[in-house]
Design a protein around this motif. Structure first.
Motif, PDB file in Angstrom:
ATOM      1  N   GLN A   1     -26.786 -26.921 -11.343  1.00  0.00           N
ATOM      2  CA  GLN A   1     -26.345 -26.198 -10.144  1.00  0.00           C
ATOM      3  C   GLN A   1     -26.483 -27.097  -8.916  1.00  0.00           C
ATOM      4  O   GLN A   1     -27.372 -26.903  -8.082  1.00  0.00           O
ATOM      5  N   PRO A   2     -25.578 -28.063  -8.775  1.00  0.00           N
ATOM      6  CA  PRO A   2     -25.704 -29.023  -7.675  1.00  0.00           C
ATOM      7  C   PRO A   2     -25.634 -28.388  -6.295  1.00  0.00           C
ATOM      8  O   PRO A   2     -26.203 -28.911  -5.342  1.00  0.00           O
ATOM      9  N   GLU A   3     -24.961 -27.244  -6.170  1.00  0.00           N
ATOM     10  CA  GLU A   3     -24.874 -26.581  -4.869  1.00  0.00           C
ATOM     11  C   GLU A   3     -26.247 -26.104  -4.397  1.00  0.00           C
ATOM     12  O   GLU A   3     -26.531 -26.081  -3.196  1.00  0.00           O
ATOM     13  N   LYS A   4     -27.135 -25.753  -5.332  1.00  0.00           N
ATOM     14  CA  LYS A   4     -28.487 -25.339  -4.960  1.00  0.00           C
ATOM     15  C   LYS A   4     -29.302 -26.535  -4.475  1.00  0.00           C
ATOM     16  O   LYS A   4     -30.114 -26.408  -3.552  1.00  0.00           O
ATOM     17  N   ALA A   5     -29.093 -27.691  -5.101  1.00  0.00           N
ATOM     18  CA  ALA A   5     -29.763 -28.903  -4.635  1.00  0.00           C
ATOM     19  C   ALA A   5     -29.299 -29.246  -3.222  1.00  0.00           C
ATOM     20  O   ALA A   5     -30.100 -29.615  -2.356  1.00  0.00           O
ATOM     21  N   LEU A   6     -28.004 -29.100  -2.953  1.00  0.00           N
ATOM     22  CA  LEU A   6     -27.478 -29.389  -1.616  1.00  0.00           C
ATOM     23  C   LEU A   6     -28.055 -28.441  -0.576  1.00  0.00           C
ATOM     24  O   LEU A   6     -28.305 -28.837   0.565  1.00  0.00           O
ATOM     25  N   ALA A   7     -28.261 -27.184  -0.955  1.00  0.00           N
ATOM     26  CA  ALA A   7     -28.849 -26.220  -0.021  1.00  0.00           C
ATOM     27  C   ALA A   7     -30.278 -26.606   0.337  1.00  0.00           C
ATOM     28  O   ALA A   7     -30.698 -26.490   1.503  1.00  0.00           O
ATOM     29  N   GLU A   8     -31.039 -27.097  -0.632  1.00  0.00           N
ATOM     30  CA  GLU A   8     -32.411 -27.511  -0.364  1.00  0.00           C
ATOM     31  C   GLU A   8     -32.433 -28.789   0.469  1.00  0.00           C
ATOM     32  O   GLU A   8     -33.273 -28.951   1.364  1.00  0.00           O
ATOM     33  N   ILE A   9     -31.504 -29.693   0.216  1.00  0.00           N
ATOM     34  CA  ILE A   9     -31.374 -30.893   1.042  1.00  0.00           C
ATOM     35  C   ILE A   9     -31.039 -30.507   2.477  1.00  0.00           C
ATOM     36  O   ILE A   9     -31.605 -31.049   3.436  1.00  0.00           O
ATOM     37  N   HIS A  10     -30.141 -29.571   2.629  1.00  0.00           N
ATOM     38  CA  HIS A  10     -29.751 -29.089   3.958  1.00  0.00           C
ATOM     39  C   HIS A  10     -30.965 -28.579   4.722  1.00  0.00           C
ATOM     40  O   HIS A  10     -31.111 -28.805   5.931  1.00  0.00           O
ATOM     41  N   ARG A  11     -31.871 -27.925   4.012  1.00  0.00           N
ATOM     42  CA  ARG A  11     -33.068 -27.357   4.644  1.00  0.00           C
ATOM     43  C   ARG A  11     -34.017 -28.441   5.152  1.00  0.00           C
ATOM     44  O   ARG A  11     -34.532 -28.361   6.264  1.00  0.00           O
TER      45      ARG A  11
ATOM     46  N   GLU B   1     -35.035 -37.675   8.441  1.00  0.00           N
ATOM     47  CA  GLU B   1     -33.850 -38.107   9.186  1.00  0.00           C
ATOM     48  C   GLU B   1     -32.715 -38.515   8.262  1.00  0.00           C
ATOM     49  O   GLU B   1     -31.542 -38.475   8.645  1.00  0.00           O
ATOM     50  N   VAL B   2     -33.060 -38.932   7.042  1.00  0.00           N
ATOM     51  CA  VAL B   2     -32.064 -39.303   6.038  1.00  0.00           C
ATOM     52  C   VAL B   2     -32.527 -38.775   4.681  1.00  0.00           C
ATOM     53  O   VAL B   2     -33.714 -38.878   4.348  1.00  0.00           O
ATOM     54  N   VAL B   3     -31.602 -38.207   3.920  1.00  0.00           N
ATOM     55  CA  VAL B   3     -31.868 -37.851   2.525  1.00  0.00           C
ATOM     56  C   VAL B   3     -30.873 -38.599   1.648  1.00  0.00           C
ATOM     57  O   VAL B   3     -29.673 -38.622   1.943  1.00  0.00           O
ATOM     58  N   ILE B   4     -31.385 -39.222   0.598  1.00  0.00           N
ATOM     59  CA  ILE B   4     -30.546 -39.928  -0.366  1.00  0.00           C
ATOM     60  C   ILE B   4     -30.651 -39.215  -1.704  1.00  0.00           C
ATOM     61  O   ILE B   4     -31.758 -38.956  -2.195  1.00  0.00           O
ATOM     62  N   VAL B   5     -29.514 -38.904  -2.297  1.00  0.00           N
ATOM     63  CA  VAL B   5     -29.495 -38.398  -3.673  1.00  0.00           C
ATOM     64  C   VAL B   5     -28.367 -39.143  -4.385  1.00  0.00           C
ATOM     65  O   VAL B   5     -27.190 -38.896  -4.150  1.00  0.00           O
ATOM     66  N   SER B   6     -28.758 -40.109  -5.200  1.00  0.00           N
ATOM     67  CA  SER B   6     -27.791 -41.024  -5.796  1.00  0.00           C
ATOM     68  C   SER B   6     -27.632 -40.755  -7.290  1.00  0.00           C
ATOM     69  O   SER B   6     -28.607 -40.714  -8.038  1.00  0.00           O
ATOM     70  N   ASN B   7     -26.380 -40.591  -7.701  1.00  0.00           N
ATOM     71  CA  ASN B   7     -26.057 -40.402  -9.119  1.00  0.00           C
ATOM     72  C   ASN B   7     -26.890 -39.298  -9.755  1.00  0.00           C
ATOM     73  O   ASN B   7     -27.455 -39.467 -10.838  1.00  0.00           O
ATOM     74  N   ALA B   8     -26.964 -38.171  -9.067  1.00  0.00           N
ATOM     75  CA  ALA B   8     -27.762 -37.054  -9.581  1.00  0.00           C
ATOM     76  C   ALA B   8     -27.026 -35.730  -9.538  1.00  0.00           C
ATOM     77  O   ALA B   8     -27.246 -34.886 -10.399  1.00  0.00           O
ATOM     78  N   LEU B   9     -26.161 -35.522  -8.571  1.00  0.00           N
ATOM     79  CA  LEU B   9     -25.531 -34.212  -8.427  1.00  0.00           C
ATOM     80  C   LEU B   9     -24.639 -33.873  -9.618  1.00  0.00           C
ATOM     81  O   LEU B   9     -24.420 -32.688  -9.915  1.00  0.00           O
ATOM     82  N   HIS B  10     -24.141 -34.885 -10.324  1.00  0.00           N
ATOM     83  CA  HIS B  10     -23.298 -34.614 -11.488  1.00  0.00           C
ATOM     84  C   HIS B  10     -24.101 -34.327 -12.758  1.00  0.00           C
ATOM     85  O   HIS B  10     -23.529 -33.936 -13.775  1.00  0.00           O
TER      86      HIS B  10
ATOM     87  N   GLU C   1     -12.239 -34.627  -5.640  1.00  0.00           N
ATOM     88  CA  GLU C   1     -12.901 -33.371  -6.000  1.00  0.00           C
ATOM     89  C   GLU C   1     -14.355 -33.356  -5.539  1.00  0.00           C
ATOM     90  O   GLU C   1     -14.865 -32.330  -5.082  1.00  0.00           O
ATOM     91  N   TYR C   2     -15.014 -34.503  -5.654  1.00  0.00           N
ATOM     92  CA  TYR C   2     -16.405 -34.593  -5.232  1.00  0.00           C
ATOM     93  C   TYR C   2     -16.532 -34.405  -3.723  1.00  0.00           C
ATOM     94  O   TYR C   2     -17.391 -33.661  -3.244  1.00  0.00           O
ATOM     95  N   LEU C   3     -15.656 -35.043  -2.963  1.00  0.00           N
ATOM     96  CA  LEU C   3     -15.687 -34.883  -1.503  1.00  0.00           C
ATOM     97  C   LEU C   3     -15.409 -33.427  -1.113  1.00  0.00           C
ATOM     98  O   LEU C   3     -16.055 -32.885  -0.206  1.00  0.00           O
ATOM     99  N   CYS C   4     -14.488 -32.785  -1.808  1.00  0.00           N
ATOM    100  CA  CYS C   4     -14.203 -31.373  -1.542  1.00  0.00           C
ATOM    101  C   CYS C   4     -15.415 -30.502  -1.857  1.00  0.00           C
ATOM    102  O   CYS C   4     -15.725 -29.559  -1.114  1.00  0.00           O
ATOM    103  N   PHE C   5     -16.111 -30.818  -2.957  1.00  0.00           N
ATOM    104  CA  PHE C   5     -17.311 -30.069  -3.330  1.00  0.00           C
ATOM    105  C   PHE C   5     -18.356 -30.147  -2.225  1.00  0.00           C
ATOM    106  O   PHE C   5     -18.967 -29.137  -1.857  1.00  0.00           O
ATOM    107  N   LEU C   6     -18.573 -31.326  -1.677  1.00  0.00           N
ATOM    108  CA  LEU C   6     -19.533 -31.489  -0.590  1.00  0.00           C
ATOM    109  C   LEU C   6     -19.106 -30.679   0.630  1.00  0.00           C
ATOM    110  O   LEU C   6     -19.925 -29.979   1.253  1.00  0.00           O
ATOM    111  N   GLN C   7     -17.836 -30.745   0.978  1.00  0.00           N
ATOM    112  CA  GLN C   7     -17.332 -30.029   2.147  1.00  0.00           C
ATOM    113  C   GLN C   7     -17.437 -28.524   1.970  1.00  0.00           C
ATOM    114  O   GLN C   7     -17.715 -27.793   2.928  1.00  0.00           O
TER     115      GLN C   7
END
Length: 204
Positions: A116-126, A103-112, A170-176
């Protein structure tokens, strides 16, 4: 990921001491996270020594906290006193969980700090439920002072795996751009500006 893993394995024993300087920002962050995870099943990625998980576990129903560093997880397990909190070594790019498990995923101080942070976001999305929340606080180094930028430079020389330097915007845009709608954000004062973000899956 090997370089990244070795750096954190080497520094696991001193990580908590290193983070003490940002304790006020982290205390604020715990206060923001607890209402979001209340009664929820939570996955935390890049948990490190479990600082966040241990401070929010009383609010959550259950937390699976993982990190790619075996030494970090070993440190985390040493001071875990909650039956609701389970630590394990996992790769955030290839998680062993079914679709929509949390129901919640936390990833703190890791995407930077991953290449390839976009691949991590895709797996989180899944693994996140369609009505779930992603909490992704991240140090946004690019908008820091000259002192902070110099500090980041020397950290990188020491082997710190800094792959992305974003401003908060820039970070918020990356997430969007990677399938998320930002529902809440704030910049917390820390050794580097800490952009606290809560996201939901963007509507297709």
């Amino acid at each position: 990921m090997r370089e990244h893993k070795n750096f954190w394995d080497r520094n696991a024993g001193r990580y908590d001491r290193f983070m003490r300087k940002d304790r006020p920002a982290y205390e604020t962050m715990y206060g923001l996270i607890r209402p979001v995870v209340k009664g929820k099943t939570v996955l935390e990625l890049a948990t490190g020594t479990g600082l966040i998980a241990k401070n929010i576990v009383n609010a959550a129903a259950h937390i699976e906290a993982s990190d790619t560093s075996a030494e970090m997880i070993r440190e985390a397990k040493r001071r875990n006193h909650s039956a609701k909190l389970h630590f394990s070594v996992q790769d955030m790019f290839c998680l062993p969980y079914a679709d929509e498990s949390f129901e919640v995923v936390i990833v703190s101080n890791a995407l930077h700090i991953v290449p390839q942070p976009e691949k991590a976001l895709a797996e989180i999305h899944r693994v996140l439920r369609d009505d779930g929340v992603l909490i992704a606080p991240t140090f946004t180094h690019a908008e820091n002072s000259f002192f902070g930028n110099s500090k980041a430079f020397f950290m990188k020389l020491a082997g710190f795996p800094l792959h992305s330097r974003w401003t908060s915007e820039e970070y918020l845009c990356f997430l969007q751009q990677n399938g998320w709608t930002v529902r809440k954000s704030d910049v917390l004062k820390a050794s580097f500006p800490l952009t606290y973000v809560e996201c939901v899956k963007a509507e297709v």
